[in-house]
Design a protein around this motif. Sequence first.
Motif, PDB file in Angstrom:
ATOM      1  N   ILE A 175       0.885  -1.104   0.049  1.00 19.33           N
ATOM      2  CA  ILE A 175      -0.139   0.099   0.092  1.00 19.33           C
ATOM      3  C   ILE A 175       0.914   1.270  -0.039  1.00 19.33           C
ATOM      4  O   ILE A 175       0.655   2.235  -0.708  1.00 19.33           O
ATOM      5  N   ASN A 176       1.721   1.310   0.995  1.00 18.06           N
ATOM      6  CA  ASN A 176       2.785   2.463   0.774  1.00 18.06           C
ATOM      7  C   ASN A 176       3.464   2.707  -0.556  1.00 18.06           C
ATOM      8  O   ASN A 176       3.652   3.671  -0.944  1.00 18.06           O
ATOM      9  N   CYS A 178       2.478   1.756  -3.451  1.00 19.03           N
ATOM     10  CA  CYS A 178       1.338   2.294  -4.356  1.00 19.03           C
ATOM     11  C   CYS A 178       0.901   3.780  -4.238  1.00 19.03           C
ATOM     12  O   CYS A 178       0.752   4.374  -5.224  1.00 19.03           O
ATOM     13  N   GLU A 179       0.813   4.077  -2.801  1.00 17.21           N
ATOM     14  CA  GLU A 179       0.713   5.506  -2.901  1.00 17.21           C
ATOM     15  C   GLU A 179       1.656   6.389  -3.140  1.00 17.21           C
ATOM     16  O   GLU A 179       1.611   7.566  -3.743  1.00 17.21           O
ATOM     17  N   GLU A 180       3.028   5.945  -2.750  1.00 17.38           N
ATOM     18  CA  GLU A 180       4.284   6.625  -3.449  1.00 17.38           C
ATOM     19  C   GLU A 180       4.065   7.018  -4.846  1.00 17.38           C
ATOM     20  O   GLU A 180       4.338   7.719  -5.393  1.00 17.38           O
ATOM     21  N   LEU A 182       1.483   6.761  -6.911  1.00 13.89           N
ATOM     22  CA  LEU A 182       0.621   7.625  -7.382  1.00 13.89           C
ATOM     23  C   LEU A 182       0.974   9.259  -7.269  1.00 13.89           C
ATOM     24  O   LEU A 182       0.550  10.025  -7.924  1.00 13.89           O
ATOM     25  N   LYS A 183       1.743   9.424  -5.980  1.00 13.36           N
ATOM     26  CA  LYS A 183       2.301  10.941  -5.808  1.00 13.36           C
ATOM     27  C   LYS A 183       3.407  11.181  -7.125  1.00 13.36           C
ATOM     28  O   LYS A 183       3.313  12.376  -7.591  1.00 13.36           O
ATOM     29  N   LEU A 197      -4.748   0.452  -5.366  1.00 13.58           N
ATOM     30  CA  LEU A 197      -4.625   0.740  -4.037  1.00 13.58           C
ATOM     31  C   LEU A 197      -6.013   0.301  -3.276  1.00 13.58           C
ATOM     32  O   LEU A 197      -6.003  -0.030  -2.154  1.00 13.58           O
ATOM     33  N   TYR A 198      -7.211   0.575  -4.042  1.00 15.77           N
ATOM     34  CA  TYR A 198      -8.558   0.264  -3.280  1.00 15.77           C
ATOM     35  C   TYR A 198      -8.602  -1.127  -2.985  1.00 15.77           C
ATOM     36  O   TYR A 198      -9.029  -1.678  -1.817  1.00 15.77           O
TER      37      TYR A 198
END
Length: 212
Positions: A175-176, A178-180, A182-183, A197-198
């Motif tokens: 998850i971390n 994936c969020e990185e 997206l940024k 991510l969902y």
Amino acid sequence: MANVLATTALLLLSQSAQVAAFVTTPAVPKTCIDSRAKHTTPQQLYATLDDNSHYDSPAIDLSNTIIDDRRNFIKSIVSLGLAASSVPTAALAEDAAVSAATPSPVQVVAIGDTKKLFNEGRALEAQGNILAAQRLYIKVTKISPRFIYGWANLSNTLVAQGQLNDADQTYTKAINLCEENLKEAEESFGIKRCDDLYLLLLNRGSVRLNNG
């Protein structure tokens, strides 16, 4: 009279030759004068005496000065070389520190050996061989620790074996990342986006609910 003039000219020529060659030709020690005098002519003996008279002459000081200057010059060159060689070392150390501080981009798509191992793991997982698939996913995470789905699929095998605490940690890792990603995709054009991510959040939530 002619003989006197000839003798004087010979002495002058001999004296000039000795002075010209003094810097590179070692002077004859005074202790050797007597032994040489037995086998030399008076003119040669005078030239030898004249040669020994230069022990305290400026020519010796000049020779020592030249040697000292050369030594100092060599020392300065060595010092400059050491100083110059230290510059690339410092620059490389600084570059290494910057590289260590800047992580590599997040991987959304597997490549090379990572792709091969990952596909083999998926095939084994689909066949129900969870332990073999898990071993391959562990290798994937070691080779490419920034690959999102290596951690995600490893989490799936951990859930299948009931290792929920470990699955929670590996899902969180995915998850971390994936969020990185997206940024990074928002800041730069052309970066492959993580679209799961969902689903990753949902799987981790299910693990936490069942883990109580």
